[in-house]
Design a protein around this motif. Structure first.
Motif, PDB file in Angstrom:
ATOM      1  N   THR A 101       0.823  -1.203   0.000  1.00 38.24           N
ATOM      2  CA  THR A 101       0.000   0.000   0.000  1.00 38.24           C
ATOM      3  C   THR A 101       0.861   1.258   0.000  1.00 38.24           C
ATOM      4  O   THR A 101       0.640   2.172  -0.778  1.00 38.24           O
ATOM      5  CB  THR A 101      -0.937   0.001   1.230  1.00 38.24           C
ATOM      6  OG1 THR A 101      -1.736  -1.180   1.192  1.00 38.24           O
ATOM      7  CG2 THR A 101      -1.840   1.212   1.235  1.00 38.24           C
ATOM      8  N   LYS A 104       4.438   4.624  -2.096  1.00 37.87           N
ATOM      9  CA  LYS A 104       4.229   4.487  -3.531  1.00 37.87           C
ATOM     10  C   LYS A 104       5.587   4.260  -4.181  1.00 37.87           C
ATOM     11  O   LYS A 104       6.554   4.968  -3.906  1.00 37.87           O
ATOM     12  CB  LYS A 104       3.550   5.727  -4.118  1.00 37.87           C
ATOM     13  CG  LYS A 104       2.156   5.951  -3.565  1.00 37.87           C
ATOM     14  CD  LYS A 104       1.257   4.772  -3.889  1.00 37.87           C
ATOM     15  CE  LYS A 104      -0.146   4.957  -3.347  1.00 37.87           C
ATOM     16  NZ  LYS A 104      -0.930   3.731  -3.409  1.00 37.87           N
ATOM     17  N   THR A 133      -1.303  -2.334  -5.543  1.00 38.07           N
ATOM     18  CA  THR A 133      -1.833  -2.206  -4.189  1.00 38.07           C
ATOM     19  C   THR A 133      -2.638  -3.458  -3.871  1.00 38.07           C
ATOM     20  O   THR A 133      -3.248  -4.061  -4.751  1.00 38.07           O
ATOM     21  CB  THR A 133      -2.725  -0.950  -4.042  1.00 38.07           C
ATOM     22  OG1 THR A 133      -3.755  -1.006  -5.022  1.00 38.07           O
ATOM     23  CG2 THR A 133      -1.906   0.318  -4.217  1.00 38.07           C
ATOM     24  N   GLU A 135      -5.531  -4.296  -2.812  1.00 42.17           N
ATOM     25  CA  GLU A 135      -6.928  -3.959  -2.566  1.00 42.17           C
ATOM     26  C   GLU A 135      -7.745  -5.174  -2.159  1.00 42.17           C
ATOM     27  O   GLU A 135      -7.796  -6.174  -2.871  1.00 42.17           O
ATOM     28  CB  GLU A 135      -7.531  -3.309  -3.810  1.00 42.17           C
ATOM     29  CG  GLU A 135      -6.851  -1.997  -4.157  1.00 42.17           C
ATOM     30  CD  GLU A 135      -7.288  -1.442  -5.494  1.00 42.17           C
ATOM     31  OE1 GLU A 135      -8.387  -1.781  -5.960  1.00 42.17           O
ATOM     32  OE2 GLU A 135      -6.515  -0.663  -6.068  1.00 42.17           O
ATOM     33  N   GLU A 140      -2.418  -4.497   4.168  1.00 35.92           N
ATOM     34  CA  GLU A 140      -2.008  -3.100   4.280  1.00 35.92           C
ATOM     35  C   GLU A 140      -0.722  -2.917   5.072  1.00 35.92           C
ATOM     36  O   GLU A 140      -0.019  -1.929   4.930  1.00 35.92           O
ATOM     37  CB  GLU A 140      -3.126  -2.247   4.883  1.00 35.92           C
ATOM     38  CG  GLU A 140      -4.276  -1.989   3.927  1.00 35.92           C
ATOM     39  CD  GLU A 140      -5.153  -3.225   3.681  1.00 35.92           C
ATOM     40  OE1 GLU A 140      -5.191  -4.137   4.529  1.00 35.92           O
ATOM     41  OE2 GLU A 140      -5.799  -3.274   2.615  1.00 35.92           O
TER      42      GLU A 140
END
Length: 164
Positions: A101, A104, A133, A135, A140
């Motif tokens: 996550t 970046k 990511t 998702e 996370e």
């Protein structure tokens, strides 16, 4: 030709520097692990070792051995490369996916690709790097790396030694 696949994952922890692909990245947490936690170099190392049917990173550098506590993952990668060359191969290309996550990866992707290419002794255009990511995967607080390597047979030496 030989193909190898590597996978690694580490949990983010406070108080540890974040290193991915041999590059220090600014972030408030790093990746926990017995060594420096470089998830990308660990996955590349396992992919290289797997391509030549060598023992995996955990067998060669066991986390139970205090000698490897905090070790730079470049040491692991160099040992894998030594085994690749001893088996008569060289790296043709690497393709990697990072799943995390934060931070970046986009702003650092070129630097990471360049460093990985340098470590592997290939051109930067032989190193693919994608960041995704996680998702909906409840990851996370972790970083995951998937890597595929393609090895090519080294050209036979033009000179041969005569046996005595």
């Amino acid at each position: 030709m030989r193909i190898g696949y590597g996978f690694d994952s580490h949990e983010f922890r406070p108080g540890i520097p974040l290193k991915i692909g041999g590059i220090m990245l600014p972030h408030d947490k790093g990746l926990g692990g017995h060594s420096d936690g470089d998830v990308l170099l660990h996955a590349i190392t396992d992919a290289l070792l797997g391509a030549v049917a060598a023992p995996d990173i955990g067998a060669l550098f066991p986390p139970s051995d205090p000698k490897w506590k905090g070790a730079d993952s470049v040491v692991f990668l160099r040992e894998a490369l030594k085994r690749v060359r001893a088996a008569g191969y060289s790296v043709a290309n690497v393709d990697a996916s990072l799943i995390l996550t934060f931070p970046k990866i986009g702003p650092y992707a070129t630097e990471i690709r360049t460093r990985v290419a340098q470590l592997l002794g290939v051109d930067a255009d032989c190193v693919g790097l994608k960041a995704k990511t996680p998702e909906g995967l409840n990851l996370e607080n972790a970083a995951v790396a998937h890597v595929v390597v393609l090895l090519q047979k080294l050209a036979a030496s033009k000179t041969t030694r005569k046996r005595k």
